[in-house]
Scaffold this active site. Structure first.
Site, PDB file in Angstrom:
ATOM      1  N   ASN A   1     -10.534  -7.265   0.185  1.00  0.00           N
ATOM      2  CA  ASN A   1      -9.396  -6.355   0.712  1.00  0.00           C
ATOM      3  C   ASN A   1      -8.161  -7.140   1.223  1.00  0.00           C
ATOM      4  OD1 ASN A   1      -7.621  -4.310   1.405  1.00  0.00           O
ATOM      5  ND2 ASN A   1      -8.988  -3.564   2.771  1.00  0.00           N
TER       6      ASN A   1
ATOM      7  N   LYS B   1      -5.463  -6.066   1.832  1.00  0.00           N
ATOM      8  CA  LYS B   1      -4.486  -5.528   2.967  1.00  0.00           C
ATOM      9  C   LYS B   1      -2.866  -5.972   2.627  1.00  0.00           C
ATOM     10  CE  LYS B   1      -8.087  -5.149   5.982  1.00  0.00           C
ATOM     11  NZ  LYS B   1      -8.631  -4.663   7.389  1.00  0.00           N
TER      12      LYS B   1
ATOM     13  N   HIS C   1      -9.701   4.123   3.143  1.00  0.00           N
ATOM     14  CA  HIS C   1     -10.205   3.082   3.980  1.00  0.00           C
ATOM     15  C   HIS C   1      -9.507   3.396   5.549  1.00  0.00           C
ATOM     16  CE1 HIS C   1      -9.297  -0.635   5.891  1.00  0.00           C
ATOM     17  NE2 HIS C   1     -10.066  -1.455   5.438  1.00  0.00           N
TER      18      HIS C   1
ATOM     19  N   GLU D   1      -7.610   2.197   7.674  1.00  0.00           N
ATOM     20  CA  GLU D   1      -6.426   1.976   8.065  1.00  0.00           C
ATOM     21  C   GLU D   1      -5.635   2.908   7.250  1.00  0.00           C
ATOM     22  OE1 GLU D   1      -6.076  -1.929   6.901  1.00  0.00           O
ATOM     23  OE2 GLU D   1      -7.195  -2.567   8.616  1.00  0.00           O
TER      24      GLU D   1
ATOM     25  N   GLU E   1     -17.764   0.972   7.020  1.00  0.00           N
ATOM     26  CA  GLU E   1     -17.059   0.242   7.724  1.00  0.00           C
ATOM     27  C   GLU E   1     -16.718   0.708   9.076  1.00  0.00           C
ATOM     28  OE1 GLU E   1     -14.425  -2.672   5.377  1.00  0.00           O
ATOM     29  OE2 GLU E   1     -13.342  -0.848   5.274  1.00  0.00           O
TER      30      GLU E   1
ATOM     31  N   GLY F   1     -11.503  -6.037  11.649  1.00  0.00           N
ATOM     32  CA  GLY F   1     -10.350  -6.772  12.367  1.00  0.00           C
ATOM     33  C   GLY F   1     -10.519  -7.272  13.755  1.00  0.00           C
TER      34      GLY F   1
ATOM     35  N   SER G   1     -14.970  -7.397   9.885  1.00  0.00           N
ATOM     36  CA  SER G   1     -15.330  -8.829  10.466  1.00  0.00           C
ATOM     37  C   SER G   1     -16.353  -9.439   9.719  1.00  0.00           C
ATOM     38  CB  SER G   1     -15.587  -8.744  11.859  1.00  0.00           C
ATOM     39  OG  SER G   1     -14.373  -8.148  12.491  1.00  0.00           O
TER      40      SER G   1
END
Ligand code: PGA
Length: 255
Positions: free
Chosen positions: A9, A11, A96, A98, A168, A174, A213
């Site tokens: 991904n 992003k 996702h 985010e 996730e 991250g 991560s």
């Protein structure tokens, strides 16, 4: 024997020029040692480039990071499922972390996106995961199960729909913090149980990926954990060499 799914991904990283050079390097270097599937989720503007670069491969394909649920219309900045498919996407990420926590996407919207994807036979990957305060309050299971059930609630014929799940934990995305293989495995086992309740034995075939991560050093350990069928990788997938190390990495014989 699992067929692991390794998903990148990007992003909001790598524009068309960078995407082209990433794909040249990756496709040249990626010689799978065992059966595995690789999915690259680039920004939408790169989709045709990534799709073209993978067109001769059956083991690597392109996906899109997000879609709108409507078929078309006055939705400035959005991409429909059919348009994504037309541009070469063979999978879409839905919900996702985010999208949920930066852009305020709700479970109801995720459900509409899964339905929109299913309507045009675009496989989707529904992402679920708890925030740190939810984990600390012992709410991980209820949060994740709620996201799973709600996200899938509008899609008819789930039993014959192509989809995947990505677990996730938000606190691991991250941050450099990774769930332990045992922790990931425990949540995946609950997700699997729920999927079996929803769609019977077909639930055994739905890939459940872990994300948060992941890097070249921890990938093999996570992949070897029971019920972890693949990995969704953000930061460590943006650079071709780093992604190659993960995608090409050793996968335990236990798989
Ligand atoms: P990360 O992101 O690997 O950078 O933690 C994972 C993701 O958001 O899919």
């Amino acid at each position: 024997m699992k067929r692991p799914v390794l998903a990148a991904n990007w992003k909001m990283n790598n524009g068309p020029t960078a995407a082209k050079s990433f794909m040249d390097t990756f496709i040249e270097g990626f010689r799978p040692k065992t059966e595995r599937t690789v999915i690259i989720f680039p920004p939408a503007v790169d989709l045709t480039i990534v799709a073209a670069a993978t067109s001769a491969r059956t083991d690597v394909f392109a996906g899109i990071q997000n879609i709108h649920w409507a078929e078309k219309g006055a939705f400035t900045g959005e991409t429909s499922a059919a348009m994504a498919k037309d541009a070469g996407a063979r999978m879409v990420l839905v919900g996702h972390s985010e999208r949920r926590h930066v852009f305020g996407e709700t479970d109801a919207q995720c459900a509409k996106k899964c339905l929109a994807a299913a309507r045009v036979q675009l496989p989707f990957m529904l992402c679920v995961g708890e925030k740190i305060e939810q984990r600390e309050a012992g709410e991980t299971e209820s949060v994740v199960m709620h996201q799973l059930r709600e996200g899938l609630s509008l899609t008819p014929n789930l039993i014959s729909t192509e989809f995947m799940i990505a677990y996730e934990p938000v606190w691991a995305i991250g941050t450099g913090l990774t769930a332990s293989a045992a922790d990931a495995s425990a949540i995946h086992t609950l997700l699997r149980r729920e999927l079996r309740q929803m769609i019977g034995t077909r639930g055994n075939e739905i890939p459940i990926l872990y994300g948060g991560s992941v890097n070249a050093s921890n990938a093999a350990g996570l992949l070897a954990a029971p019920e972890v069928d693949g990995l969704l990788v953000g930061g460590a997938s943006v650079d071709a060499a780093s992604w190659l190390a993960i995608a090409q990495g050793d996968i335990s014989d236990e798989l």
